[in-house]
Design an enzyme around this catalytic site. Structure first.
Site, PDB file in Angstrom:
ATOM      1  N   ASP A   1       0.814  -1.218   0.000  1.00 52.11           N
ATOM      2  CA  ASP A   1       0.000   0.000   0.000  1.00 52.11           C
ATOM      3  C   ASP A   1       0.847   1.267   0.000  1.00 52.11           C
ATOM      4  OD1 ASP A   1       0.988  -0.417   2.495  1.00 52.11           O
ATOM      5  OD2 ASP A   1      -0.910  -0.241   3.561  1.00 52.11           O
TER       6      ASP A   1
ATOM      7  N   LYS B   1       5.934   4.770  16.706  1.00 54.27           N
ATOM      8  CA  LYS B   1       5.024   5.874  17.013  1.00 54.27           C
ATOM      9  C   LYS B   1       5.416   6.666  18.263  1.00 54.27           C
ATOM     10  CE  LYS B   1       1.088   3.722  14.681  1.00 54.27           C
ATOM     11  NZ  LYS B   1       1.520   2.398  14.324  1.00 54.27           N
TER      12      LYS B   1
ATOM     13  N   ASP C   1       1.717   6.481   2.073  1.00 55.75           N
ATOM     14  CA  ASP C   1       1.069   5.257   2.532  1.00 55.75           C
ATOM     15  C   ASP C   1      -0.426   5.440   2.242  1.00 55.75           C
ATOM     16  OD1 ASP C   1      -0.346   3.528   4.151  1.00 55.75           O
ATOM     17  OD2 ASP C   1       0.972   3.749   5.879  1.00 55.75           O
TER      18      ASP C   1
HETATM   19  P1  GTP Z   1      -5.293  -1.808   8.196  1.00 54.09           P
HETATM   20  O1  GTP Z   1      -6.181  -2.927   8.644  1.00 54.09           O
HETATM   21  O2  GTP Z   1      -6.076  -0.623   7.744  1.00 54.09           O
HETATM   22  O3  GTP Z   1      -4.196  -1.450   9.167  1.00 54.09           O
HETATM   23  O4  GTP Z   1      -4.536  -2.278   6.838  1.00 54.09           O
HETATM   24  P2  GTP Z   1      -3.648  -3.583   6.552  1.00 54.09           P
HETATM   25  O5  GTP Z   1      -4.394  -4.770   7.011  1.00 54.09           O
HETATM   26  O6  GTP Z   1      -3.298  -3.575   5.105  1.00 54.09           O
HETATM   27  O7  GTP Z   1      -2.382  -3.422   7.462  1.00 54.09           O
HETATM   28  P3  GTP Z   1      -1.039  -2.574   7.219  1.00 54.09           P
HETATM   29  O8  GTP Z   1      -1.375  -1.311   6.494  1.00 54.09           O
HETATM   30  O9  GTP Z   1      -0.332  -2.459   8.490  1.00 54.09           O
HETATM   31  O10 GTP Z   1      -0.227  -3.575   6.288  1.00 54.09           O
HETATM   32  C1  GTP Z   1       0.932  -3.199   5.598  1.00 54.09           C
HETATM   33  C2  GTP Z   1       1.079  -4.135   4.414  1.00 54.09           C
HETATM   34  O11 GTP Z   1       1.224  -5.486   4.867  1.00 54.09           O
HETATM   35  C3  GTP Z   1      -0.127  -4.140   3.503  1.00 54.09           C
HETATM   36  O12 GTP Z   1       0.350  -4.230   2.180  1.00 54.09           O
HETATM   37  C4  GTP Z   1      -0.892  -5.386   3.904  1.00 54.09           C
HETATM   38  O13 GTP Z   1      -1.596  -5.964   2.800  1.00 54.09           O
HETATM   39  C5  GTP Z   1       0.201  -6.311   4.357  1.00 54.09           C
HETATM   40  N1  GTP Z   1      -0.206  -7.216   5.438  1.00 54.09           N
HETATM   41  C6  GTP Z   1      -0.594  -6.870   6.695  1.00 54.09           C
HETATM   42  N2  GTP Z   1      -0.842  -7.962   7.432  1.00 54.09           N
HETATM   43  C7  GTP Z   1      -0.620  -9.032   6.618  1.00 54.09           C
HETATM   44  C8  GTP Z   1      -0.726 -10.445   6.808  1.00 54.09           C
HETATM   45  O14 GTP Z   1      -1.096 -10.960   7.873  1.00 54.09           O
HETATM   46  N3  GTP Z   1      -0.405 -11.248   5.749  1.00 54.09           N
HETATM   47  C9  GTP Z   1      -0.014 -10.723   4.544  1.00 54.09           C
HETATM   48  N4  GTP Z   1       0.276 -11.557   3.551  1.00 54.09           N
HETATM   49  N5  GTP Z   1       0.091  -9.385   4.330  1.00 54.09           N
HETATM   50  C10 GTP Z   1      -0.206  -8.556   5.360  1.00 54.09           C
END
Ligand code: GTP
Length: 361
Positions: free
Chosen positions: A106, A157, A217
């Site tokens: 993202d 943070k 982001d």
């Molecule tokens: P929020 O729920 O809004 O925090 O978004 P998110 O679930 O995408 O979490 P975050 O923005 O912290 O994740 C950063 C990146 O890691 C993103 O590209 C997510 O798709 C990926 N990501 C987060 N958790 C996982 C996971 O458990 N497995 C995989 N494969 N990717 C993950």
């Protein structure tokens, strides 16, 4: 060279958009964001990509298939339950053959991946992390390093006044395969909270690569809107846009008398000449805008209908939604897929309207 793009998150902060579309498939200027990321990898000569997915993976697989249309090889690994940002890497270990990039799915950035690889080869160590400088690091993970750029600490943070640095983890990493030995298998592991501190404690060389690239982001609605503003204003150099109204549907805007650039329109858009459009508006494929409607700082996905006299300011509207006549939608509102907003309805700033659970089609 291989790259792993993390695409398994639920994208909770973008709900209800992510109840209908997984975050990596959320459109940026009408194209799924992940397609932009894969293009960037291709440009850097990286054609072997692994996608650890888990949340709505079918939408991703259906769109990119085996990657051959992009000239890439894509391997999907679906997690039964979320393994976190490092657990997801461990889970694809059998597919990794050497040093590899990891990209958060993202992040919109102009980072030059080839230059980052050259820097890693020069510095050595187990990994290199892309960092950027921000004015206020309190919402991010700060990364502390010495003059040789060796990282000594991560501070998640921190309050702004006590932040040890304004350099933050920008979500692109380059690792030696050896790092996988430091990630426990079979359970969720966070790369930021668990793996990086473990790597430092073990005395492995983890280095910082700080650049002044464009970086955003896309995790929150306001960031998604800001990214579009930056692309439309040519602050994000990755996407070349023609000047003036851009996109395959730009001709549909020719008769619009109150057109405030920048505006981008995809094909098959219909706009009444008495509407007011812009600035910072994106109209997705097949959108229809009625008489006297006003759209400012607003992103419409595909096939959105805005009826006569409706006003949208600072909104994101997912595909298939309908905004009733003379409805008013204020700053930061997010409207989910196929949602109908009643005529004359008023959505206060920050409203979230639409599905309350993942939509199965
Ligand atoms: P929020 O729920 O809004 O925090 O978004 P998110 O679930 O995408 O979490 P975050 O923005 O912290 O994740 C950063 C990146 O890691 C993103 O590209 C997510 O798709 C990926 N990501 C987060 N958790 C996982 C996971 O458990 N497995 C995989 N494969 N990717 C993950």
């Amino acid at each position: 060279m291989q790259a792993i793009v993390l695409v398994g998150g639920e994208g909770t902060r973008l709900r209800p958009l992510t109840y209908g579309t997984p975050k990596p498939m959320v459109p940026i200027m009408g194209v799924p964001f992940l397609a932009r990321t894969l293009e960037r990898l291709c440009e850097a000569g990286i054609r072997d990509v692994i996608l650890p997915a888990g949340y709505m993976p079918q939408a991703i697989v259906d769109y990119f298939k085996d990657g051959s249309q992009l000239g890439m090889k894509i391997t999907y690994v679906i997690e039964e339950s979320p393994l976190g940002t490092a657990g997801a890497l461990k889970n694809v270990e059998e597919h990794i053959t050497g040093p590899f990039f990891v990209l958060n799915g993202d992040i919109l950035t102009s980072l030059d991946l080839r230059a980052m690889l050259a820097e890693h080869e020069r510095l050595g160590g187990i990994g290199l992390l892309h960092l950027i400088r921000v004015d206020d690091p309190s919402a991010f993970g700060c990364v502390v390093h010495d003059e040789q750029r060796r990282i000594s600490a991560f501070v998640e943070k921190p309050p702004r006044e006590t932040a040890p640095t304004n350099e933050i983890n920008a979500g692109t990493y380059l690792f030696e395969r050896e790092i996988l030995d430091m990630i426990p298998a079979g359970r969720p592991v966070s790369i930021e909270r668990e793996t990086f501190p473990a790597v430092i404690a073990a005395g492995k060389g983890l280095y910082a690569y700080t650049t002044d690239d464009y970086w955003m982001d896309l995790g929150k609605p306001e960031q998604y809107l800001a990214a579009h503003r930056d692309i439309l204003a040519h602050r994000m150099p990755m996407l070349a846009l023609e000047p003036g109204a851009s996109g395959a549907g730009a001709a549909a805007l020719r008769e619009v008398r109150r057109l405030n650039l920048p505006v981008h329109a995809d094909a098959e858009v219909r706009v009444d000449p008495t509407a007011e459009i812009g600035p910072n508006v994106v109209l997705g494929h097949g959108c229809s805008i009625g008489a006297r409607a006003v759209l400012r700082d607003t992103i419409l996905w595909d096939d959105v209908t805005v009826e006569d006299g409706a006003i949208l300011e600072g909104a994101i509207v997912a595909s298939g939604a309908r905004i009733g006549a003379e409805a008013r939608v204020f700053e930061g509102s997010v409207i989910g897929h196929d949602t109908a907003i009643e005529p004359k309805a008023v959505l206060e700033a920050g409203s979230r309207v639409g599905a309350t659970a993942p939509i199965t089609r």
